[in-house]
Design a protein around this motif. Sequence first.
Motif: not given
Length: 440
Positions: A107-108, A113-115, A135-139, A147-149
């Motif tokens: 879960k992100v 970005g997408p899960r 993962v990447r964020s411009d913010l 948590p991991l599912q």
Amino acid sequence: MGPSDEPSGLRAGLRGLTTRGRSFLAAGLTAVVCAYVLGQDALLRVGVLLAILPLAAALLLANTRYRVASGRRLTPHRAVAGQEARVHLRVDNVSRVPTGVLLLEDKVPYVLGPRPRFVLDRVEPRGHREVSYRVRSDLRGRYPLGPLQLRLSDPFGMCELNRSFSASDVLTVVPQVLALPYVRLSGEWAGQGESHTRSLALAGDDDVILREYRAGDDLRRVHWKSTARYGELMVRREEQPRRARATVLLDTRETGHRGSGPASSFEWAIGCAASVAAHLLERGYQTRLLTDTGHAVPGLEGDGGHGAADTSGVILDALAVVDLSDGAGLSRAEEPLRASGEGLLVAVLGELDEEQTARLARLRGRTGGAVVFLLDTGTWAGLRMLAPETGGEEFRDRARRLREAGWTVLTVRAGDSVPDLWRAADRAESPAPYREEAGA
């Protein structure tokens, strides 16, 4: 993350039936009813087979006695806005039986970005599998990961069981730090990071700090008067350099900024504060971040003996989550500035009124050097055509009054570069009367 026991029991398995499994079960039960009504034994056998297949898959999957543990590792934990970070996942089968097909989903937040989803084949007893994603964020901000599912599936796709681990991690996305050029700033020694001013802990010759002579000590440091007094060689301790102090004042008032999102004047101010703080730490300043709310990072006690890299990390972490305040002025920041004594002050300020300008003018006398990035916030509100190149009349008046008070004023418009403005700091000198006092 610790190990996790999978749910067991036929009830849990029935809840996990997929669309395919439910369809098979419904078709089988329908065939059984039709066979009973029509008296068709062949149809009865087909119906029983169709119904038993999903039930057997659910029972087998729900009662599989294996345990799975997982772990997560971030590289790095502190990422710069616009740059990628990698998340490493590890799944361990800590039971004595092999697993079936495992489907992983982490879960992100949507801004990263997408899960990510992964399909893992059979994991042998005491074995493990490792996968990773980016993962990447411009913010800027702090983003939870997990948590991991975990999803278990039978080979025929009749049943799936989901299991969520409880542990999660946090990825901190900090503002981008720009490399600033070296410039000489006006002010006394406390405002110069390259200062070589040194002093003994106490002034008098009889009060110098001494220690016993050690092999390899320079004989020129022997304190002969104390040697005669104690009957053994005594040497002066190494003189300790005074460490220059600096404060970066960030204006977070909502009323002082314009624009929204990454292109707002507030986000520009945060990036500027991050770059200046990192630059001053590299030059040897004992640096702290102060906002208009009076909150200092690190606190008034300084960096607590941490290195420049640690202090830089603490300041960047604070800037990653700083938000607009509802304050109306800068008065709450004055007391921490007075308590810290003289030193270099670099302020990144939004829109100022008459009273705030007067307070800043009076505050200049308590600092060793003062530089202000004064933001022409009208240019962030889409008013470029209405605002002259150097700002409106009120804006120019505020800048002039701060210069007359001794501030080195750098006027900022939307799109200006922090390194270019910083490079101009040594040319944007304060008025002549102040320079004469500073050089006295």
